[in-house]
Each structure stands twice: as C-alpha cells, then as structure tokens.
Design a protein around this motif. Structure first.
Motif, PDB file in Angstrom:
ATOM      1  N   THR A 131       0.842  -1.194   0.000  1.00 49.59           N
ATOM      2  CA  THR A 131       0.000   0.000   0.000  1.00 49.59           C
ATOM      3  C   THR A 131       0.879   1.247   0.000  1.00 49.59           C
ATOM      4  O   THR A 131       1.737   1.405   0.873  1.00 49.59           O
ATOM      5  CB  THR A 131      -0.921   0.013   1.228  1.00 49.59           C
ATOM      6  OG1 THR A 131      -1.705  -1.183   1.239  1.00 49.59           O
ATOM      7  CG2 THR A 131      -1.854   1.222   1.186  1.00 49.59           C
ATOM      8  N   ILE A 148      -2.796   0.385  -4.130  1.00 50.86           N
ATOM      9  CA  ILE A 148      -2.224  -0.950  -3.951  1.00 50.86           C
ATOM     10  C   ILE A 148      -1.407  -1.314  -5.182  1.00 50.86           C
ATOM     11  O   ILE A 148      -1.896  -1.214  -6.311  1.00 50.86           O
ATOM     12  CB  ILE A 148      -3.324  -2.013  -3.751  1.00 50.86           C
ATOM     13  CG1 ILE A 148      -4.266  -1.622  -2.606  1.00 50.86           C
ATOM     14  CG2 ILE A 148      -2.704  -3.388  -3.499  1.00 50.86           C
ATOM     15  CD1 ILE A 148      -3.661  -1.672  -1.249  1.00 50.86           C
ATOM     16  N   HIS A 179      -2.961   1.282   7.799  1.00 49.19           N
ATOM     17  CA  HIS A 179      -2.861   2.471   6.959  1.00 49.19           C
ATOM     18  C   HIS A 179      -3.525   3.655   7.667  1.00 49.19           C
ATOM     19  O   HIS A 179      -4.543   3.486   8.350  1.00 49.19           O
ATOM     20  CB  HIS A 179      -3.551   2.207   5.615  1.00 49.19           C
ATOM     21  CG  HIS A 179      -3.294   3.271   4.602  1.00 49.19           C
ATOM     22  ND1 HIS A 179      -4.013   4.444   4.564  1.00 49.19           N
ATOM     23  CD2 HIS A 179      -2.383   3.351   3.605  1.00 49.19           C
ATOM     24  CE1 HIS A 179      -3.568   5.200   3.579  1.00 49.19           C
ATOM     25  NE2 HIS A 179      -2.577   4.566   2.982  1.00 49.19           N
TER      26      HIS A 179
END
Length: 315
Positions: free
Chosen positions: A69, A107, A148
């Motif tokens: 990510t 991604i 994240h």
C-alpha cells in the motif's frame, strides 16, 4: 448488509464503523480487502469480512506478501531499496501503474522475494509468538504491515477513549488544556492531531506531572513533560496552561536541543510510523519498526494500536 462473510457498503460506512459493528480489527478488514481503498468506499460495493481469526484481540494476519500500500512520499525507487529489489522488477509487476503518479492508499504488486541476481539482503528475524491480549493487535516489520492512516480512528473518538485515562493523573482543567492545545498545535505544526494525542498517551498517559527521565549513557538527555521531549519544558504548578502548551509544542515541533515529530516526519520518508520510531529511538530500521535499536521495541506497535482505537488492559 452482511451475508456469508460479505458486506455491502451503505451510506456513511467507513472501515472504522464496520469494524466496530462486527467487533473486528480495522486491520483485519483491510487485510481481506487488499485492493479496496478505505477512503473511496461506494454505496453498494461488496467487501469481504474477516473470519474468527480476525476478531478483535487476536493476532491479525498480515497483508499478502505480494501487495504493498502506497504511503506518503513513496516512489518506486524508495520501495525497491526498502524491499532489496530493483525498479524494473516492480514495474514489470505493475505495467498499468504510472510511477510518477502514485497515490497514497494505492495498492501495487511487489516481488514475493528478491530478484535472483541479489546476493545480499536484510533478513527480518521472525517475531516470537505472542499470547493474545484482548483488544490488542501485534504488528511488526515494515510500514505496510501496520494499519494504513486511512484506517485510523477519528480524533474525536480517540479523545473520548483516552480522556478517562488522562483524568487518572491530571485534573479536569489540566485535561481541558491538553484537549484545547492538541488541535491548535497540530494545525500550526503539520503533525496529525491523532499522532500527537497517541504519543502523549504512550509517553505519559496524559499525566502533566510525568517525571523527567534521562536517556542512557553516553547521552544523558533529559526527556521532559507530556511527550518526553528532548530537554523540553517541565511541569510548573504556577503556569499550568502555559506548561501544557509548551510541552505539546516541544514534542510536536521540537526544541533547540532535539527533533520533534515534524522533524522526524520530514527526515524519515514523510511517514508517521517512521517518525514515531525516530522520535523514540533516534533512528529507524525501515525493515522492522519493532527494532528499538537502543529504545523501546514495541513503541510503534503500541502507538499503532492507539491510533486505530484499540483498548487493552494496561494501556
């Protein structure tokens, strides 16, 4: 709506709200939906829900080794160096990705191992199995194995769950000053208010009278105040609000003796997890954020748990 491990997004949904509704970790939802952008959920979109192994309090499964990510400041070159591979290898796995237009939260595919011509690479020692702690998730390794920022809990929620802990050692008025100055200094410094709050809780538990400590030899640096800043402001009962403001500024913006969070952020890849590691230990092992070097190994892991709103005994 949830059917057979699937969930259909409705208006107002976020990964945070879905995690609360089903009693699972945000990171567990993210792990079973590696291609879903948490900040771009669409009404009617179907996502996967984690099974029992993703329940809150159990060690989460890391995201697939073949995906990564994108974080703030990432480039293919930086990612290649971090993973001990090369840019052409990453490009070959992402033919439709424009390297000059990477987006935070995007991604990409990464090699599952180093290319054959690499003979030297860093090995991360496998983490020792840890007993489950209710309300706590174990994280280790590089940044992409940590939650994240899009999955962090809202600031208002983090304040609500931490205020009761602050009140164990600070008066209601003193806690009011902490709550008043965090968003002001966050705005002025550029440090995420949630990061400031969670570092305060990690360093002092919100105790304005937190004692000054000394770093080990040969430095013997004074660590002071709410954020244990480098030779910063210590508590003075005569000037409570001024002291609270100064303590938070010292931690966020640094002192003339040492870096604060914003300096660490800019020095270490514009990455908040790297900044937290550097704030605690002065240096960063990008391959393993649980490497405390000479400081606290689980520091970044604890901060990450605080940022996603986890609550556990002894926090």
């Amino acid at each position: 709506m949830s059917v057979n491990g699937k969930y259909t997004i409705v208006s107002g949904d976020t990964f945070y709200e879905i995690a609360k509704r089903f009693g699972v970790d945000i990171s567990a939802i993210q792990n079973v939906n590696p291609s879903v952008k948490p900040e771009s959920l669409q009404v009617g979109q179907v996502i996967d829900l984690p099974g029992p192994s993703g329940s809150r309090g159990l060690s989460h499964q890391p995201p697939p080794a073949s995906t990564y990510t994108i974080n703030s400041g990432d480039t293919f070159d930086a990612i290649a160096k971090r993973l001990d591979t090369d840019v052409p290898h990453i490009q070959s796995l992402n033919p439709e990705v424009a390297p000059e237009s990477l987006q935070v939260g995007q991604i990409i595919n990464i090699p599952s191992g180093p290319p054959a011509h690499h003979h030297h690479h860093h090995h991360i020692k496998p983490a020792r199995p840890q007993p489950p702690i209710e309300g706590y998730t174990y994280f280790s390794g590089p940044t992409h194995k940590f939650p994240h920022p899009n999955t962090w809990a809202p600031y208002e929620h983090l304040i609500s769950i931490n205020e009761r802990l602050m009140l164990l050692n600070s008066s209601p008025t003193e806690v009011f000053y902490i709550k008043k100055w965090i968003p002001i200094i966050a705005y002025e410094s550029g440090v995420d208010a949630r990061v400031i709050l969670c570092i305060i809780m990690q360093e002092s538990g919100g105790n304005v009278r937190n004692p000054t400590t000394l770093s080990p030899a040969p430095d013997f640096v004074k660590n002071t105040g709410l954020m244990q800043a480098h030779n910063g402001q210590e508590w003075d009962e005569s000037y409570p609000e001024w002291c609270v403001e100064r303590m938070i500024r010292d931690g966020a913006q640094g002192t003339r003796f040492g870096d604060g969070l914003i300096q660490c952020f800019h020095k270490w890849d514009r990455n908040w997890y790297h900044a937290c590691r550097a704030y605690n230990s002065g240096r960063v092992n990008r391959e393993d954020l649980s490497d405390g070097i000479t400081a606290t190994g689980h520091y970044v892991e604890r901060v990450a748990n605080r940022l996603i709103g986890n609550q556990w005994a002894g926090m």
